[in-house]
Design an enzyme around this catalytic site. Structure first.
Site, PDB file in Angstrom:
ATOM      1  N   LYS A 113       0.812  -1.223   0.000  1.00  0.00           N
ATOM      2  CA  LYS A 113       0.000   0.000   0.000  1.00  0.00           C
ATOM      3  C   LYS A 113       0.844   1.271   0.000  1.00  0.00           C
ATOM      4  O   LYS A 113       0.431   2.295  -0.555  1.00  0.00           O
ATOM      5  CB  LYS A 113      -0.965  -0.025   1.182  1.00  0.00           C
ATOM      6  CG  LYS A 113      -2.049  -1.098   1.083  1.00  0.00           C
ATOM      7  CD  LYS A 113      -2.988  -1.061   2.275  1.00  0.00           C
ATOM      8  CE  LYS A 113      -4.145  -2.040   2.117  1.00  0.00           C
ATOM      9  NZ  LYS A 113      -3.703  -3.436   2.070  1.00  0.00           N
ATOM     10  N   GLU A 191      -1.804   6.297   8.515  1.00  0.00           N
ATOM     11  CA  GLU A 191      -2.380   7.232   7.559  1.00  0.00           C
ATOM     12  C   GLU A 191      -3.412   8.083   8.291  1.00  0.00           C
ATOM     13  O   GLU A 191      -4.067   7.613   9.239  1.00  0.00           O
ATOM     14  CB  GLU A 191      -3.045   6.446   6.429  1.00  0.00           C
ATOM     15  CG  GLU A 191      -3.511   7.256   5.251  1.00  0.00           C
ATOM     16  CD  GLU A 191      -4.043   6.332   4.150  1.00  0.00           C
ATOM     17  OE1 GLU A 191      -3.385   6.220   3.100  1.00  0.00           O
ATOM     18  OE2 GLU A 191      -5.108   5.730   4.357  1.00  0.00           O
ATOM     19  N   ARG A 288      -6.104  -7.863  -8.888  1.00  0.00           N
ATOM     20  CA  ARG A 288      -6.662  -9.211  -9.039  1.00  0.00           C
ATOM     21  C   ARG A 288      -8.138  -9.112  -9.356  1.00  0.00           C
ATOM     22  O   ARG A 288      -8.706  -8.020  -9.374  1.00  0.00           O
ATOM     23  CB  ARG A 288      -6.480  -9.977  -7.727  1.00  0.00           C
ATOM     24  CG  ARG A 288      -6.961  -9.148  -6.516  1.00  0.00           C
ATOM     25  CD  ARG A 288      -6.877  -9.881  -5.222  1.00  0.00           C
ATOM     26  NE  ARG A 288      -7.021  -9.034  -4.061  1.00  0.00           N
ATOM     27  CZ  ARG A 288      -8.149  -8.489  -3.637  1.00  0.00           C
ATOM     28  NH1 ARG A 288      -9.265  -8.690  -4.316  1.00  0.00           N
ATOM     29  NH2 ARG A 288      -8.197  -7.735  -2.568  1.00  0.00           N
TER      30      ARG A 288
END
Length: 648
Positions: A113, A191, A288
């Protein structure tokens, strides 16, 4: 002829195997004990020794070579985002087996990420403040600069795992530890948490052919979440109800990043969008096939899994598939509802158990599609299925399409009324309550909406189920367990024999008679009054079925005495992955709020904390790291004073 190994299980394995079969490919499934249902859809099946082998790169490569497959499809979860799998396949197979997914270099970026955030930042795509952290102290330092709340995320988390929102400094240490434990790589980052009214979760569906040609298949909104965990996501809408000019920057940003990566196959680019300010930030890439691709398939009229497979065959491009041109605006609306084996009334606790084929009924009709691994009949011949703690709780995806939002919503409500699932509790009342809620109908939903409104949603959904169900099946549906309806009436009498030893002569015989019934959802719940030869007078009673899988009967474990405040019971079924040091050293004092054990359920870690200060006088029978505890089992006994020995 191409031949594909599907390195996955459940509904996504069924979905991929069906698509490959339609293309005329040979198919190979892998499966484990008590979870073979998807294997019936393959031409070959290989049994794994354990669930852990789904995550074993070497084992997947071995099965690929053994079965002479030309392709490997990882599905989602497991090894789908691990670049080591395609690298190992290239090294170990002389025939250059094709991995159906992005290149290892793209997987390395997309599955991390922080690297994905770095990519977005380098292309001037908006991101929230964030930083890699190696300790809880790093998180606190970050929060000191950017303020609370902050969100701690595993670099390689997924399905809601490895994510904790922290509101205050005192919660940082435990949240950091849990995220670290749920991260396969044991790497996390912090974050700034963008939460509150107005923030929606938007996902853009991307498809590319590996040459730099990429395209989008519009977007989905998936804001109905709980604790940011998509495994209990209530609904997904495609397209989102946001204005098209508001969505365009997200589509453009996704195409910019995907084009830069020369993206190959299916991918989802995720964002947070604020409807009040129109500010937005990039979150992550899912490189995916996605759990929620199905709702997009319904609005673009395109089999995305089939297209994904074909893009990994020679000379196939987006142009040859007719997917290179900008897609037409959707002429339909679709919603996907995730039916899960969870008990919303008990904090969405996993509800393990055995589901009998005779107790399952799926909805059908125009515009209704069900993707599930609970498939029986002449083809699969399954008579029952087991829901355990090793896999996620998803039972089925109910995908509904309509020409308008209103038509779609009407069909979805009707479809939910037709569902019957026995043996486990489900979230069907929450799904029903969401669809009935005015906020959802009018698009006034944000990422914390479900958490703020869960109680009235659950209550309304339960009432809707009752009011639309005929009397003879009401209790079955409300309990979301389709066990045979048991006719219990006042006056029903039972003979109870209690045998305290192996000596049959010592058996004690009693009579129980139901005097009145308050709530009859037997075997899930039964309340009323009874008369018994055990005690004189009329006794109120409440009988509630546990969600345990039957581990309570294990001779190597024991029940907690729920009337004894010293006894700490397991509130759910899960595997012990960590235990308090006091379990080994009885001189160590346990403090209120400290985790006694960490139970892993569906690979998510749950802290079972001490309710008060004290000392562990005794550990429950069989409790140790690696052991699966059933709900209600004794974890330990806590005494106020050191040295007190508990004897039962």
């Amino acid at each position: 002829m191409p031949k594909v190994l599907v390195a996955n299980r459940g509904e996504i394995a069924v979905r991929i195997l069906r698509a490959a079969t339609e293309l005329g490919w040979g198919t190979v499934a892998i499966y484990t004990d008590n979870d073979p249902s998807h294997a019936a859809f393959a031409t070959e099946a290989v049994k794994l020794k354990s669930v852990a082998e789904y995550m074993d790169v070497n084992e997947i490569v071995r099965v690929t070579v053994q079965t002479k497959c030309t392709h490997v499809h990882p599905g989602y979860g497991f090894l789908s985002e691990n670049p080591e799998l395609p690298l190992a396949l290239a090294k170990a197979t002389a025939n250059n087996v094709v991995f159906i997914g992005p290149s290892p270099d793209v997987l390395r970026i997309a599955s991390d990420k922080m690297l994905s955030r770095d990519l977005a930042g380098s292309l001037d795509v908006s991101i929230a403040p964030g930083v890699r952290v190696a300790s809880a102290a790093d998180v606190k330092s970050f929060a000191g600069t950017h303020g609370y709340p902050v969100i701690i995320k595993a670099l390689d988390g997924g399905g809601g795992r490895g994510i904790r929102v922290v509101e205050v400094e005192t919660a940082v240490d435990e949240a950091f530890k849990r995220c670290l434990g749920e991260s396969p790589s044991r790497q996390v980052f912090a974050e700034k948490a963008l939460v509150g009214a107005g923030w929606k979760h938007i996902e853009v569906q991307i498809i590319g052919d590996g040459t730099g040609v990429v395209n989008h298949q519009w977007e989905r909104e998936c804001s109905v979440q709980r604790r940011f965990q998509k495994i209990v996501e209530a609904s997904i809408i495609a397209p989102s109800p946001l204005p098209r000019d508001a969505i365009k920057p997200l589509l453009d940003a996704s195409l910019k990043m995907a084009g830069h990566l020369k993206y190959h196959g299916l991918g989802t680019f995720e964002y947070l969008f604020n409807t009040q300010t129109r500010n937005w930030v990039f979150l992550e890439i899912n490189p995916r096939v996605q759990v929620i691709n199905a709702s997009t398939e319904e609005i673009v009229d395109n089999d995305l899994v089939r297209a994904q497979i074909l893009l990994f065959t020679p000379s196939t491009t987006l142009a040859s598939l007719g997917l290179a041109s900008p897609p037409q605006p959707p002429a339909a609306h679709a919603v996907q509802l995730r039916l899960t084996a969870e008990d919303p009334a008990r904090n969405f606790q996993l509800s393990p158990g055995t589901i009998q084929a005779a107790d399952v009924n799926w909805p059908s009709g125009r515009g209704v599609r069900v993707d599930t691994w609970l498939v029986s009949g002449p083809f699969s011949k399954a008579e029952s299925w087991t829901v355990g703690t090793e896999f996620d709780s998803l039972l089925a995806k109910i995908i509904v399409r309509g020409r308008t939002f209103e038509e779609m919503a009407d069909k979805a409500r009707r479809a939910l009324k037709e569902i019957q699932i026995g043996g486990v509790k489900t979230n069907i009342a929450v799904l029903t309550g969401v669809l009935d809620h005015r906020d959802w109908q009018q698009g006034r939903v944000d990422t914390l909406w479900l958490e703020r409104n869960l109680e009235p949603i659950l209550e309304a959904g339960s009432k809707t189920i009752i009011s639309t169900t005929t009397p003879d099946v009401v209790t079955q549906v409300v309990a979301t367990s389709g066990a045979a309806n048991v006719l219990l009436q006042p006056g029903t009498t039972f003979n109870l024999v209690v045998q305290p030893s192996t000596d049959v002569a010592q058996a004690l015989k009693h009579t129980l008679t139901i005097d009145s019934i308050g709530h009859n959802a037997f075997p899930n719940k039964l309340t009323g009054t009874m008369r018994t030869s055990l005690l004189p007078g009329k006794l109120p009673f409440e009988l509630t079925q546990s969600a345990s899988t039957g581990l309570a009967g294990d001779s190597d474990s024991e029940f907690a005495d729920l009337n004894d405040s010293r006894h700490i019971a397991a509130p759910m079924t899960g595997k012990v992955v960590e235990a308090h040091p006091a379990f080994k050293d009885k001189k160590i004092r346990v403090r209120k709020g400290e985790p006694l054990v960490i139970l892993s359920v569906m690979k998510m870690e749950n802290s079972i904390v001490a309710p008060r200060d004290g000392f562990v006088s005794r550990v429950g029978k069989g409790v140790k790291v690696g052991r699966v505890l059933g709900e209600g089992m004794l974890i330990c006994v806590i005494e106020e004073q050191e040295g007190v020995v508990s004897r039962l």
